[in-house]
Scaffold this motif. Structure first.
Motif, PDB file in Angstrom:
ATOM      1  N   CYS A  87      14.943   6.413   7.770  1.00 18.69           N
ATOM      2  CA  CYS A  87      14.074   5.727   6.733  1.00 18.69           C
ATOM      3  C   CYS A  87      12.380   5.965   7.341  1.00 18.69           C
ATOM      4  N   ILE A  88      11.481   6.389   6.369  1.00 22.40           N
ATOM      5  CA  ILE A  88      10.744   7.008   6.076  1.00 22.40           C
ATOM      6  C   ILE A  88       9.536   5.944   5.690  1.00 22.40           C
ATOM      7  N   LEU A  89       8.566   5.501   6.631  1.00 23.16           N
ATOM      8  CA  LEU A  89       7.073   4.606   6.251  1.00 23.16           C
ATOM      9  C   LEU A  89       6.207   4.755   6.972  1.00 23.16           C
ATOM     10  N   ILE A  90       4.633   4.535   5.508  1.00 18.75           N
ATOM     11  CA  ILE A  90       3.689   4.718   6.468  1.00 18.75           C
ATOM     12  C   ILE A  90       2.448   3.966   6.432  1.00 18.75           C
ATOM     13  N   PHE A  91       1.624   3.498   7.835  1.00 16.72           N
ATOM     14  CA  PHE A  91       1.207   2.583   8.003  1.00 16.72           C
ATOM     15  C   PHE A  91      -0.070   2.259   7.499  1.00 16.72           C
TER      16      PHE A  91
ATOM     17  N   ARG B  33       7.807   5.486  -0.559  1.00 20.32           N
ATOM     18  CA  ARG B  33       9.199   5.908  -2.083  1.00 20.32           C
ATOM     19  C   ARG B  33       7.854   7.018  -2.828  1.00 20.32           C
ATOM     20  N   ASP B  34       6.674   7.473  -2.880  1.00 19.57           N
ATOM     21  CA  ASP B  34       6.388   7.922  -4.145  1.00 19.57           C
ATOM     22  C   ASP B  34       5.496   9.281  -3.207  1.00 19.57           C
ATOM     23  N   TYR B  35       5.740   9.448  -2.123  1.00 16.35           N
ATOM     24  CA  TYR B  35       5.296  10.984  -2.049  1.00 16.35           C
ATOM     25  C   TYR B  35       5.382  11.090  -0.996  1.00 16.35           C
ATOM     26  N   ALA B  36       6.823  10.863   0.098  1.00 10.92           N
ATOM     27  CA  ALA B  36       8.047  10.979   1.004  1.00 10.92           C
ATOM     28  C   ALA B  36       8.680  11.933   0.407  1.00 10.92           C
TER      29      ALA B  36
ATOM     30  N   GLY C  98       9.036   9.038  -6.720  1.00  9.20           N
ATOM     31  CA  GLY C  98      10.127   8.405  -5.865  1.00  9.20           C
ATOM     32  C   GLY C  98      10.010   7.475  -6.372  1.00  9.20           C
ATOM     33  N   GLY C  99       9.770   7.279  -6.621  1.00  7.83           N
ATOM     34  CA  GLY C  99       9.566   4.886  -7.371  1.00  7.83           C
ATOM     35  C   GLY C  99       9.829   5.125  -8.652  1.00  7.83           C
ATOM     36  N   SER C 100       9.483   6.287  -8.899  1.00  5.99           N
ATOM     37  CA  SER C 100      10.091   6.594 -10.765  1.00  5.99           C
ATOM     38  C   SER C 100      11.732   7.103 -11.279  1.00  5.99           C
ATOM     39  N   VAL C 101      12.676   6.871 -10.092  1.00  2.00           N
ATOM     40  CA  VAL C 101      13.483   7.287 -10.404  1.00  2.00           C
ATOM     41  C   VAL C 101      14.342   6.640  -9.583  1.00  2.00           C
ATOM     42  N   HIS C 102      15.931   6.140  -9.924  1.00  2.00           N
ATOM     43  CA  HIS C 102      16.795   5.450  -9.346  1.00  2.00           C
ATOM     44  C   HIS C 102      18.386   6.260  -9.516  1.00  2.00           C
ATOM     45  N   THR C 103      19.071   6.779  -8.793  1.00  2.00           N
ATOM     46  CA  THR C 103      20.485   7.111  -8.744  1.00  2.00           C
ATOM     47  C   THR C 103      21.471   6.219  -8.273  1.00  2.00           C
ATOM     48  N   ASP C 104      22.772   6.946  -9.198  1.00  2.00           N
ATOM     49  CA  ASP C 104      24.011   5.988  -8.830  1.00  2.00           C
ATOM     50  C   ASP C 104      24.349   6.934  -7.409  1.00  2.00           C
ATOM     51  N   GLY C 105      24.104   8.129  -7.738  1.00  2.00           N
ATOM     52  CA  GLY C 105      24.963   9.005  -6.218  1.00  2.00           C
ATOM     53  C   GLY C 105      26.602  10.081  -7.311  1.00  2.00           C
ATOM     54  N   GLU C 106      25.923   8.942  -8.165  1.00  5.89           N
ATOM     55  CA  GLU C 106      27.688   9.730  -9.389  1.00  5.89           C
ATOM     56  C   GLU C 106      27.631  10.334 -10.395  1.00  5.89           C
TER      57      GLU C 106
ATOM     58  N   ILE D 200       2.323  -7.135   0.539  1.00  9.47           N
ATOM     59  CA  ILE D 200       2.490  -5.336   0.237  1.00  9.47           C
ATOM     60  C   ILE D 200       2.056  -5.321  -1.670  1.00  9.47           C
ATOM     61  N   LEU D 201       2.177  -6.799  -2.050  1.00  7.50           N
ATOM     62  CA  LEU D 201       2.108  -6.576  -3.525  1.00  7.50           C
ATOM     63  C   LEU D 201       0.822  -6.481  -3.453  1.00  7.50           C
ATOM     64  N   ILE D 202       0.115  -7.224  -3.242  1.00  2.00           N
ATOM     65  CA  ILE D 202      -1.375  -6.393  -3.595  1.00  2.00           C
ATOM     66  C   ILE D 202      -2.050  -5.362  -3.333  1.00  2.00           C
ATOM     67  N   GLY D 203      -1.130  -4.233  -2.170  1.00  5.54           N
ATOM     68  CA  GLY D 203      -1.692  -3.141  -2.583  1.00  5.54           C
ATOM     69  C   GLY D 203      -1.032  -2.038  -3.978  1.00  5.54           C
ATOM     70  N   GLY D 204       0.343  -3.276  -4.789  1.00  2.00           N
ATOM     71  CA  GLY D 204       0.353  -2.376  -6.024  1.00  2.00           C
ATOM     72  C   GLY D 204       1.898  -1.671  -6.006  1.00  2.00           C
ATOM     73  N   GLY D 205       3.039  -2.639  -5.086  1.00  2.00           N
ATOM     74  CA  GLY D 205       4.318  -2.182  -5.311  1.00  2.00           C
ATOM     75  C   GLY D 205       4.851  -3.611  -4.016  1.00  2.00           C
ATOM     76  N   ASN D 206       6.009  -2.757  -3.914  1.00  2.00           N
ATOM     77  CA  ASN D 206       6.587  -3.303  -2.912  1.00  2.00           C
ATOM     78  C   ASN D 206       8.202  -3.076  -2.097  1.00  2.00           C
ATOM     79  N   ILE D 207       9.007  -3.446  -1.339  1.00  2.24           N
ATOM     80  CA  ILE D 207       9.081  -3.244  -0.361  1.00  2.24           C
ATOM     81  C   ILE D 207       9.628  -1.762  -0.324  1.00  2.24           C
ATOM     82  N   HIS D 208      10.787  -2.142  -1.648  1.00  4.73           N
ATOM     83  CA  HIS D 208      11.025  -0.656  -1.752  1.00  4.73           C
ATOM     84  C   HIS D 208      10.315   0.273  -1.970  1.00  4.73           C
ATOM     85  N   CYS D 209       8.478   0.717  -2.910  1.00  6.77           N
ATOM     86  CA  CYS D 209       7.829   1.619  -2.432  1.00  6.77           C
ATOM     87  C   CYS D 209       7.181   1.849  -1.212  1.00  6.77           C
ATOM     88  N   ILE D 210       7.805   1.530  -0.331  1.00  5.00           N
ATOM     89  CA  ILE D 210       6.776   1.658   1.250  1.00  5.00           C
ATOM     90  C   ILE D 210       7.670   2.377   1.932  1.00  5.00           C
TER      91      ILE D 210
END
Ligand code: KQY
Length: 353
Positions: free
Chosen positions: A11-15, A79-82, A142-150, A333-343
């Motif tokens: 997993c990738i995150l940004i500080f 989530r959005d630009y990695a 990346g946060g604008s799509v979710h897939t089921d892998g199928e 995190i929410l104050i930044g405009g997103g949450n755990i999935h987004c980071i």
């Protein structure tokens, strides 16, 4: 594109750092990010990208099992630009480099410039030695799509058809692009996401696959809440749709917390950097329990100090019986405009070619 619940390599995150996104210079946000990193690192490799200024701090704040690399960015939304990673039938992997324009560019984007963010997918593919598919002519986060892998993808019209994404493309052209890039056969278009979500209502804040044929949907029973009509419209669409394999979709409701609002103190801790203030006192933030991350052995979910926190945890624990659900208090995190999935951005398990 594999589902998030399939096996990950890491997993990738940004500080977080910028002082108009994160209150009081990001001090509390960095602590929350570190908690998220450690919860994920229990079961997969975590890499954190930090600026030159924050590198030492990140290295000290994070445990040794987490890799810290110096990489510049404009903000901290992996989530959005990695890269969005896709795999083929032999386990080979590619990273997709979409165009990133800070959620709407000059039409309705959220900051300027965004050039460093936009370069991250390419840099990260190089870092991991993964070949890249260049979709830099197409704006997507990346946060604008979710897939089921199928073969099924969910997204929202509010985001993908917004004027700041790909205004010269029709809905069916956008759908074809998603099918080609992500290897999906069916796109389910929800109309909206979470009320007040400044990303033009990313799907990852309102609805997520928990297994093939099953989703969680952010929900309120309060018909007077502006969220009610948005969630009800999603429910109606999902209950009348089938996925790529022809299955009807089972919807699990995840009740929203009470509105989480920006306080005077939150506002006082945010710099304006010469632009319009990013937050106003009393503003309702786009809080939702759906914005969780599924790691190999944990589900890392936001808590809001709300009576609904424990019930949301119970729902997720039942839906993910083989994973430990780890809550992180996430208002900073929410104050930044997103949450755990987004980071976060997962890298699926893959075979080196
Ligand atoms: O993906 C996200 N939800 C991030 C939005 C951040 C907007 C900038 N404040």
């Amino acid at each position: 594109m594999p589902a998030e619940y399939s096996k990950h390599y890491g997993c990738i995150l940004i500080f977080p750092e910028r002082s108009d996104s994160w209150s009081y210079g990001g001090y509390a946000a960095r602590k929350a990010f570190c908690e998220v990193c450690e919860a994920i690192a229990q079961s997969e490799r975590v890499t954190v990208c930090a600026s030159e200024k924050q590198y030492e701090n990140a290295r000290v704040m994070l445990s040794e099992k987490i890799r810290v690399v110096e990489m510049s960015s404009n903000d901290a939304w992996a989530r959005d630009y990695a890269p969005t990673f896709v795999v083929n039938n032999s386990g080979g992997i590619r990273g997709i480099n979409w165009s990133f324009n800070a959620w709407g560019g000059l039409a309705d984007g959220l900051y300027f410039p965004w050039d460093l963010d936009d370069k991250m997918a390419r840099k990260l593919c190089d870092l991991y030695n993964i070949d890249m598919y260049d979709y830099s002519g197409f704006v997507l986060e990346g946060g604008s799509v979710h897939t089921d892998g199928e073969g099924t993808l969910i997204t929202t019209e509010a985001c993908l058809l917004s004027k700041g994404r790909n205004p010269d493309m029709t809905k069916s052209e956008i759908e074809e692009k998603l099918k080609e890039a992500l290897g999906v056969r069916k796109v389910i278009w929800l109309k909206n996401g979470i009320y007040g979500d400044e990303t033009n209502e990313h799907v990852d804040n309102i609805c997520a696959f928990v297994k093939p044929g099953e989703v969680v949907l952010a929900w309120t029973d309060n018909e007077n809440d502006p969220q009610y009509a948005l969630s009800k419209s999603c429910l109606d669409i999902l209950e009348n749709e089938t996925d790529a394999k022809g299955r009807r979709i089972k919807v699990h409701k995840l009740m929203l917390p009470k509105p989480v609002v920006v306080t005077k103190e939150d506002c006082e801790g945010l710099d304006t950097c010469g632009f319009k203030p990013t937050r106003t006192e009393g503003e309702r933030l786009a809080a939702s329990y759906v914005n969780f991350y599924i790691s190999n052995e944990t589900v890392v979910m936001p808590f809001f100090n709300d009576p609904a926190d424990e019930q949301a945890k119970k729902v997720l624990s039942e839906l993910f019986p083989t994973r430990n659900v780890v809550p992180v208090y996430a208002k900073e995190i929410l104050i930044g405009g997103g949450n755990i999935h987004c980071i976060t951005q997962q890298i699926p398990d893959f075979i080196s070619e």
